[in-house]
Design an enzyme around this catalytic site. Structure first.
Site, PDB file in Angstrom:
ATOM      1  N   GLU A 125     -43.431 -19.010  -7.821  1.00 37.78           N
ATOM      2  CA  GLU A 125     -44.092 -18.428  -6.653  1.00 37.78           C
ATOM      3  C   GLU A 125     -45.241 -19.338  -6.202  1.00 37.78           C
ATOM      4  O   GLU A 125     -46.072 -19.690  -7.034  1.00 37.78           O
ATOM      5  CB  GLU A 125     -44.639 -17.036  -6.962  1.00 37.78           C
ATOM      6  CG  GLU A 125     -45.260 -16.394  -5.745  1.00 37.78           C
ATOM      7  CD  GLU A 125     -45.776 -14.974  -6.001  1.00 37.78           C
ATOM      8  OE1 GLU A 125     -45.539 -14.423  -7.074  1.00 37.78           O
ATOM      9  OE2 GLU A 125     -46.424 -14.461  -5.088  1.00 37.78           O
ATOM     10  N   GLY A 265     -52.394 -17.897 -13.516  1.00 37.30           N
ATOM     11  CA  GLY A 265     -52.811 -16.540 -13.835  1.00 37.30           C
ATOM     12  C   GLY A 265     -51.674 -15.772 -14.457  1.00 37.30           C
ATOM     13  O   GLY A 265     -51.470 -15.802 -15.660  1.00 37.30           O
ATOM     14  N   ALA A 266     -50.900 -15.106 -13.618  1.00 37.98           N
ATOM     15  CA  ALA A 266     -49.777 -14.331 -14.120  1.00 37.98           C
ATOM     16  C   ALA A 266     -48.748 -14.196 -13.007  1.00 37.98           C
ATOM     17  O   ALA A 266     -49.111 -14.094 -11.843  1.00 37.98           O
ATOM     18  CB  ALA A 266     -50.236 -12.951 -14.571  1.00 37.98           C
ATOM     19  N   GLU A 268     -44.943 -12.253 -11.801  1.00 39.18           N
ATOM     20  CA  GLU A 268     -44.187 -11.026 -12.040  1.00 39.18           C
ATOM     21  C   GLU A 268     -42.693 -11.271 -12.169  1.00 39.18           C
ATOM     22  O   GLU A 268     -41.907 -10.362 -11.930  1.00 39.18           O
ATOM     23  CB  GLU A 268     -44.453 -10.034 -10.904  1.00 39.18           C
ATOM     24  CG  GLU A 268     -43.901 -10.445  -9.520  1.00 39.18           C
ATOM     25  CD  GLU A 268     -44.959 -11.006  -8.598  1.00 39.18           C
ATOM     26  OE1 GLU A 268     -45.949 -11.559  -9.106  1.00 39.18           O
ATOM     27  OE2 GLU A 268     -44.799 -10.891  -7.364  1.00 39.18           O
ATOM     28  N   GLU A 302     -48.515  -6.619 -12.669  1.00 39.99           N
ATOM     29  CA  GLU A 302     -47.255  -7.372 -12.678  1.00 39.99           C
ATOM     30  C   GLU A 302     -46.074  -6.435 -12.917  1.00 39.99           C
ATOM     31  O   GLU A 302     -44.992  -6.628 -12.362  1.00 39.99           O
ATOM     32  CB  GLU A 302     -47.291  -8.498 -13.722  1.00 39.99           C
ATOM     33  CG  GLU A 302     -48.488  -9.450 -13.614  1.00 39.99           C
ATOM     34  CD  GLU A 302     -48.642 -10.130 -12.259  1.00 39.99           C
ATOM     35  OE1 GLU A 302     -47.721 -10.071 -11.435  1.00 39.99           O
ATOM     36  OE2 GLU A 302     -49.726 -10.709 -12.013  1.00 39.99           O
ATOM     37  N   HIS A 305     -45.074  -4.687  -9.732  1.00 41.23           N
ATOM     38  CA  HIS A 305     -44.326  -5.580  -8.842  1.00 41.23           C
ATOM     39  C   HIS A 305     -42.814  -5.446  -9.038  1.00 41.23           C
ATOM     40  O   HIS A 305     -42.044  -5.905  -8.181  1.00 41.23           O
ATOM     41  CB  HIS A 305     -44.711  -7.039  -9.095  1.00 41.23           C
ATOM     42  CG  HIS A 305     -45.877  -7.532  -8.288  1.00 41.23           C
ATOM     43  ND1 HIS A 305     -46.041  -7.255  -6.951  1.00 41.23           N
ATOM     44  CD2 HIS A 305     -46.938  -8.312  -8.632  1.00 41.23           C
ATOM     45  CE1 HIS A 305     -47.150  -7.847  -6.515  1.00 41.23           C
ATOM     46  NE2 HIS A 305     -47.716  -8.478  -7.511  1.00 41.23           N
TER      47      HIS A 305
HETATM   48 ZN   LIG Z   1     -49.441  -9.665  -7.609  1.00 44.09          ZN
END
Ligand SMILES: [Zn+2]
Length: 839
Positions: A125, A265-266, A268, A302, A305
């Site tokens: 992403e 960061g993170a 999903e 996450e 999501h």
């Molecule tokens: Zn998000």
């Protein structure tokens, strides 16, 4: 995805929302065979593509940094055109099977498929998938993915993909494979792969429809004890989403992988989230309560999501606020449900003001759904995320919770498997609440923080509330009228015109106005209220957010010398009594407003005067309520986060009041408390003070935690944040400490970020604070330009500061702008003020 700024570089040129065109080709099914080697990977992709109705365009597949080894269309080699950003193939039929073989190095840029933290993992992403294989890399092309991963069995015993496990086996030459079937269509940015030898914490969750879901959190073996908190958060999030939104998990497994140093960061990615370890792993002994709550929120975020992001995704990247606003709103509500809802709302309001309102004032202001941007990376910011969540919250407030819930059900059902828009969300909710949402989409197009002027007048037993806004938005404003002792009327009004009157009947005066209750809209309210009125509201308002706001406003006036501190002390004491059962909320009431927040409310702030007033009021409150602070501090911190927050606050007040044994109490906490919240809280309190125990506490914390980089960062930060007058000269000396390196971004951020947040030191009248920050920014710009730009931003806010300091700040900004060879990021951070600086 988690909110972290500045992600990837995209091609130059302005991107525009209006340029959106539906896809010419879709890809209902994709099969990827990914072979991982020591320093490269090979992907055989089989895409079943279909021409969109009415399209006659050739098939275009995005791809960057890939070496094309083979291409077949329906089993036969085909003519194609390859360029730097992808390949184009003319296909006569409406459907075809496209097979490609590509090879690429495992890069170091953390894009596509790469090695990081001892693992091989992905970052797709927004546009990383094009670095894994040729594909229409856009969010509105959703595909059912099947993935087979092959790698060396000894080096990569664990091979993870999206979806359900679909077989595994050994191969010759010490290699092995696993296969994964993700039957639910998803956009390619939600694709992920992880290979390595991580350890796992395993658990399970049974959904309400009886699905037995295997859960796993992968991390380095030594970190497994620190994944318990995240696992508990995941299970709580899965249950909460079922109960509150009817969203049930749809696969047989869900895994999260902690990757040390993962820059994004993170993410999903479907059934296989990837997190930076620092944002996933935590334990009360080594993480603060704030950090643990952030882990809870992010794990929930996450997970949520899975529906609002993966199953219903976004049409194009300009609609990012659709998935992020909804996910942030849902993670806020989730955390509120787990703890004190009122304290959580207050904390969210503070975060909104600190991050988003400030952005609205500067050159980075833009709508929640921008019309254009330079790079997609620019969209990942506080406005899209946090204000995006506030817009969703207002949608619920205006429609009402029932219509909002029904609208979301409609939204998820209607757009499952597609890329949707913010307008589609509004339309779905409006079907259940048709009257009041006609102009709601303006919130997505509006730039800046709306300002509302409120005035109340009495006409016999009627009260007329006049609201005037500086725009033309539909703004839900929670209002109540209080008599001297109790509430007389309450309603939620919808301000739709520029100026509107709202009448309250049968409310004889005198009346007090409580406004923007629950912080019903992300706006600035201007409203004449006397100190007496604020004091009265701070005593009796039954909405905790409005009561807290009244107390904060009153305290700010006392700090500026415009109100009596006695009224603040009285209001804090009453709030502590009233909320004894909710210590987290009590702690919010008892804390003074941040100095930066007080400065934000002024045209030309004098940070020195604010600091002096702040310290004086803090000392007065410390002395006046000393017996209470002792009681709070004597409480058992093991009872909960709220109690710990009050314990730490109590120490700050006792030290500020110069209570003789306060230093010893704080040192005992630094030495012996079980939680980091209490140890670090006590250290912070001592770092602010002149207590004799200060050096011993700093030395103790350093010796105990010097081997843990994150805790050592905190040790540096506590000193940079110190309210003592000598911080302006002490902070630069921290850069000569043997544990400091300009190349360690977290340590640099801990010191300089802490220093710029410390307005007494940063805004020292000599200008030495500005010079220090400028020197560091220029030095670090050569190593880490994005970080340097972030650290420079506070200098660019000179226009909110009194003229003498503003001139000093402008001079430093001019010094940055005039330095040859600075990075474009840094130039952009200070660029907006450059012309006036040079003049
Ligand atoms: Zn998000």
């Amino acid at each position: 995805m988690a909110l972290r700024f500045k992600r990837t570089k995209e091609s130059a040129g302005l991107l525009r929302r209006d340029d959106y065109r539906p896809p010419e080709w879709i890809v209902p099914d994709s099969a990827l065979d990914i072979e991982i080697f020591a320093d490269c990977f090979r992907v055989r992709a089989t895409l079943d593509v279909a021409r969109a109705e009415g399209s006659s365009a050739p098939l275009r597949l995005d791809g960057e940094g890939l070496r094309l080894l083979g291409l077949k269309i329906d089993g036969r080699p085909a003519a194609h055109k390859l360029d730097k950003t992808g390949l184009t193939v003319r296909i006569a039929a409406d459907r075809a099977r496209v097979e490609t073989i590509v090879e690429a190095p495992l890069g170091s840029e953390q894009l596509g498929l790469f090695a990081q933290g001892g693992l091989v993992c992905t970052q797709c992403e927004p546009q990383g998938f094009r670095r894994i294989t040729f594909f229409p890399d856009r969010p509105d092309v959703l595909s059912r993915f099947r993935t087979r991963i092959t790698a060396d069995a000894a080096r990569f015993p664990i091979l993870l993909g999206n979806g359900n496990a679909d077989g595994a086996g050994a191969l010759d030459g010490g290699r092995h494979w696993t296969a994964w079937d993700d039957s639910v269509p998803k956009p390619c940015y939600a694709f992920s792969v992880v290979a390595g030898d991580p350890a796992a914490r395993r658990d399970r969750f049974v959904t309400r429809d009886g699905r037995n879901v295997e859960l796993a959190i992968f991390s380095e073996a030594a970190e497994v004890p620190r994944s318990a908190h995240a696992m508990a958060a995941l299970k709580a999030a899965m249950a909460w989403d079922e109960v509150n939104y009817g969203r049930v998990y749809d696969l047989d497994r869900y895994a999260i992988v902690a990757v040390p140093g993962y820059r994004f960061g993170a993410v999903e990615a479907k059934a296989l989230n990837i997190f930076d370890s620092a944002l996933l792993l935590g334990h009360p002994a080594t993480s603060t309560d704030g950090e643990l709550e952030a882990i809870t929120a992010l794990v929930g975020h996450e997970y949520f999501h899975n529906w609002s992001g993966n199953r219903v995704t976004i049409r194009d990247w300009f609609e990012l606020a659709l998935k992020e606003g909804l996910a942030v709103f849902r993670d806020q509500e989730f955390c509120a449900a787990l703890g004190s809802p009122a304290a959580k709302r207050i904390q969210d309001v503070k975060a909104l003001r600190a991050a988003q309102f400030v952005q609205d004032e500067g050159p980075g202001a833009h709508p929640v759904r921008p019309e254009q941007c330079e790079t997609i990376a620019d969209l990942y910011d506080a406005t899209v995320y946090i204000k995006g969540a506030e817009v969703v919250r207002m949608l619920r407030t205006i429609a009402g919770p029932q219509a909002f819930g029904a609208g979301l059900d409609t939204f998820f059902a209607r757009h499952d498997g597609t890329g949707a828009t913010c307008d589609a969300l509004i339309a779905a909710v409006a079907e259940h609440s048709p009257d009041r949402l006609e102009t709601f989409d303006r919130w997505y197009a509006n730039t800046g923080t709306p300002r509302i002027t409120a005035s109340l007048r009495q006409d016999g037993a009627r009260a007329i509330l006049t609201l005037v806004q500086d725009g033309s938005l539909p703004i839900p404003i929670g209002c109540a009228l209080f008599g001297p002792d109790r509430k007389r009327a309450e309603k939620l009004v919808l301000l739709e015109a520029k100026r509107q009157d709202f009448v309250f009947e049968d409310v004889p005066g005198p009346l007090l106005l409580s406004i923007n209750r629950t912080f019903s809209a992300p706006v600035q309210i201007e409203c004449e209220r006397t100190d007496t009125a604020l004091h009265a509201l701070a005593l009796i308002d039954d909405d905790p957010v409005a009561r807290w706001q009244a107390l904060q406003d009153l305290a700010a006036r006392a700090i500026l010398g415009e109100a009596h501190t006695a009224a603040v002390i009285d209001a804090i004491a009453r709030a502590l009594d009233d909320h004894a059962q909710d210590p987290a909320l009590a702690a919010e009431f008892a804390a003074l407003p941040a100095q930066s927040r007080i400065a934000d409310g002024l045209e030309a702030a004098d940070p020195g005067a604010i600091l002096r007033g702040w310290r004086a009021v803090q000392a007065d409150i410390g002395r006046a309520l000393a017996p209470r602070w002792r009681t709070f501090h004597a409480a058992d911190g093991a009872t909960g986060a709220g109690v710990r927050a009050l314990r730490v606050l109590a120490l700050q007040y006792l030290l500020a009041a110069d209570v003789p044994d306060a230093g010893a109490l704080a040192l005992t906490d630094v030495e012996g408390s079980a939680t980091l919240t209490e140890r670090y809280g006590a250290l912070r309190a001592l770092a602010d003070s002149d207590a004799a125990e200060r050096p011993a506490a700093l030395d103790l914390f350093y010796r105990r935690h010097r081997a843990d980089p994150a805790l050592l960062d905190k040790w540096f930060c506590a000193q940079a944040l110190s309210l003592r007058p000598d911080t302006v000269s002490a902070a630069p000396r921290l850069l000569t400490h043997p544990d400091f390196s300009l190349a360690a971004p977290n340590r640099l951020g801990a010191i300089v970020g802490g220093f710029t947040a410390n307005s007494g030191a940063f805004h020292h009248p000599s200008g030495r604070g500005y010079k220090f920050v400028t020197d560091v920014v220029l030095a670090s710009d050569r190593i880490a330009p994005a970080g340097a730009a972030r650290l420079a931003r506070p200098l660019a806010r000179w226009h909110r500061i009194e003229p003498v300091r503003a001139a000093l700040m402008r001079a430093e900004v001019a010094r940055i702008a005039g330095t040859a060879g600075i990075s474009p990021e840094l130039r952009k951070a200070v660029g907006a003020v450059q012309p006036s600086c040079i003049s």
